[in-house]
Design a protein around this motif. Sequence first.
Motif, PDB file in Angstrom:
ATOM      1  N   ARG A  40       0.840  -1.204   0.000  1.00 26.33           N
ATOM      2  CA  ARG A  40       0.000   0.000   0.000  1.00 26.33           C
ATOM      3  C   ARG A  40       0.875   1.254   0.000  1.00 26.33           C
ATOM      4  O   ARG A  40       0.563   2.241  -0.671  1.00 26.33           O
ATOM      5  CB  ARG A  40      -0.918   0.007   1.222  1.00 26.33           C
ATOM      6  N   LEU A  41       1.949   1.222   0.762  1.00 26.93           N
ATOM      7  CA  LEU A  41       2.850   2.365   0.829  1.00 26.93           C
ATOM      8  C   LEU A  41       3.518   2.612  -0.520  1.00 26.93           C
ATOM      9  O   LEU A  41       3.531   3.744  -1.020  1.00 26.93           O
ATOM     10  CB  LEU A  41       3.917   2.122   1.901  1.00 26.93           C
ATOM     11  N   ALA A  42       4.095   1.563  -1.095  1.00 28.84           N
ATOM     12  CA  ALA A  42       4.844   1.707  -2.339  1.00 28.84           C
ATOM     13  C   ALA A  42       3.941   1.814  -3.563  1.00 28.84           C
ATOM     14  O   ALA A  42       4.341   2.369  -4.587  1.00 28.84           O
ATOM     15  CB  ALA A  42       5.802   0.519  -2.503  1.00 28.84           C
ATOM     16  N   GLY A  43       2.746   1.262  -3.453  1.00 28.36           N
ATOM     17  CA  GLY A  43       1.838   1.246  -4.597  1.00 28.36           C
ATOM     18  C   GLY A  43       2.084   0.086  -5.540  1.00 28.36           C
ATOM     19  O   GLY A  43       1.423  -0.025  -6.571  1.00 28.36           O
ATOM     20  N   HIS A  44       3.031  -0.770  -5.198  1.00 25.81           N
ATOM     21  CA  HIS A  44       3.309  -1.928  -6.038  1.00 25.81           C
ATOM     22  C   HIS A  44       4.048  -2.980  -5.210  1.00 25.81           C
ATOM     23  O   HIS A  44       4.512  -2.703  -4.101  1.00 25.81           O
ATOM     24  CB  HIS A  44       4.152  -1.540  -7.251  1.00 25.81           C
ATOM     25  N   SER A  45       4.162  -4.167  -5.781  1.00 25.75           N
ATOM     26  CA  SER A  45       4.873  -5.283  -5.147  1.00 25.75           C
ATOM     27  C   SER A  45       5.965  -5.747  -6.090  1.00 25.75           C
ATOM     28  O   SER A  45       5.694  -6.082  -7.249  1.00 25.75           O
ATOM     29  CB  SER A  45       3.894  -6.428  -4.858  1.00 25.75           C
ATOM     30  N   CYS A  46       7.193  -5.745  -5.603  1.00 30.75           N
ATOM     31  CA  CYS A  46       8.325  -6.136  -6.437  1.00 30.75           C
ATOM     32  C   CYS A  46       9.425  -6.694  -5.538  1.00 30.75           C
ATOM     33  O   CYS A  46       9.336  -6.609  -4.312  1.00 30.75           O
ATOM     34  CB  CYS A  46       8.842  -4.939  -7.226  1.00 30.75           C
ATOM     35  N   PRO A  47      10.485  -7.269  -6.108  1.00 26.87           N
ATOM     36  CA  PRO A  47      11.572  -7.800  -5.286  1.00 26.87           C
ATOM     37  C   PRO A  47      12.221  -6.750  -4.384  1.00 26.87           C
ATOM     38  O   PRO A  47      12.685  -7.081  -3.292  1.00 26.87           O
ATOM     39  CB  PRO A  47      12.554  -8.340  -6.328  1.00 26.87           C
ATOM     40  N   THR A  95      11.095   3.034   6.852  1.00 30.77           N
ATOM     41  CA  THR A  95      10.430   4.086   7.628  1.00 30.77           C
ATOM     42  C   THR A  95       9.066   3.636   8.107  1.00 30.77           C
ATOM     43  O   THR A  95       8.671   3.906   9.250  1.00 30.77           O
ATOM     44  CB  THR A  95      10.298   5.364   6.782  1.00 30.77           C
ATOM     45  N   LEU A  96       8.339   2.945   7.247  1.00 29.52           N
ATOM     46  CA  LEU A  96       7.014   2.444   7.634  1.00 29.52           C
ATOM     47  C   LEU A  96       7.101   1.618   8.913  1.00 29.52           C
ATOM     48  O   LEU A  96       6.305   1.805   9.839  1.00 29.52           O
ATOM     49  CB  LEU A  96       6.449   1.586   6.500  1.00 29.52           C
ATOM     50  N   LEU A  97       8.082   0.732   8.980  1.00 32.96           N
ATOM     51  CA  LEU A  97       8.169  -0.208  10.095  1.00 32.96           C
ATOM     52  C   LEU A  97       8.897   0.345  11.311  1.00 32.96           C
ATOM     53  O   LEU A  97       8.620  -0.079  12.437  1.00 32.96           O
ATOM     54  CB  LEU A  97       8.853  -1.497   9.628  1.00 32.96           C
TER      55      LEU A  97
END
Length: 208
Positions: A40-47, A95-97
């Motif tokens: 959700r933060l990044a707007g995408h899922s990648c390696p 930063t999120l975590l």
Amino acid sequence: MTFPSFYDAAPRLVVRDPLSAFLGAAEGGLLDYGYADAVRLAGHSCPTVAGAYLMTVRSLEHLYPDEVPERGAVAVCVREAADEGVAGVMASVATLLTGATESTGFKGIGGRFDRRNLLSFGTDIQGAMAFVRTDTGVGVQATLDSGVVPVDPAMPGLLQRLLSHAASTDDAAQFRTLWQERVRRMLVDHADDPRLVSLAAWNGRPDA
């Protein structure tokens, strides 16, 4: 909102945020994070997103082996400059975590809960990122070797056709499936693989 089901099988992280407790945002200040939060933060899922998520989770587990990690009490050092490579993406997940920010974060209340100047770029470390407890000074470097989970041989050709607008609907569907399958393997099959995410003690300063 529908995510791939494997997101729920990825490691989760519970942290205690004193600011959250102080303001009554979450009971006891306990916050439960999953990979979907990073997406959700990044707007995408990648390696890169998956790797940054795993490096941060594993580093916090290492720094707090017998207690819940404290959000806002960990400094994060990134080896690359902020505008280099994928440093910005990795840092945003960290930063999120952890709550760590540069100069733009929360300024605190009455001298407490200041989240600024806990994130630095271009630091002299061997790993991709380093994490340091501000209370004890104990630190750990995290290195990601995404080559442990190799790219499917079909991916380069599919990507090229997509970028050149020559891909079919089936090509696009196959690309998405293979892309997320690699992420799944990282987060599920290799979540505890020390070859994928390796940790090493670090005694450097958070402001190095």
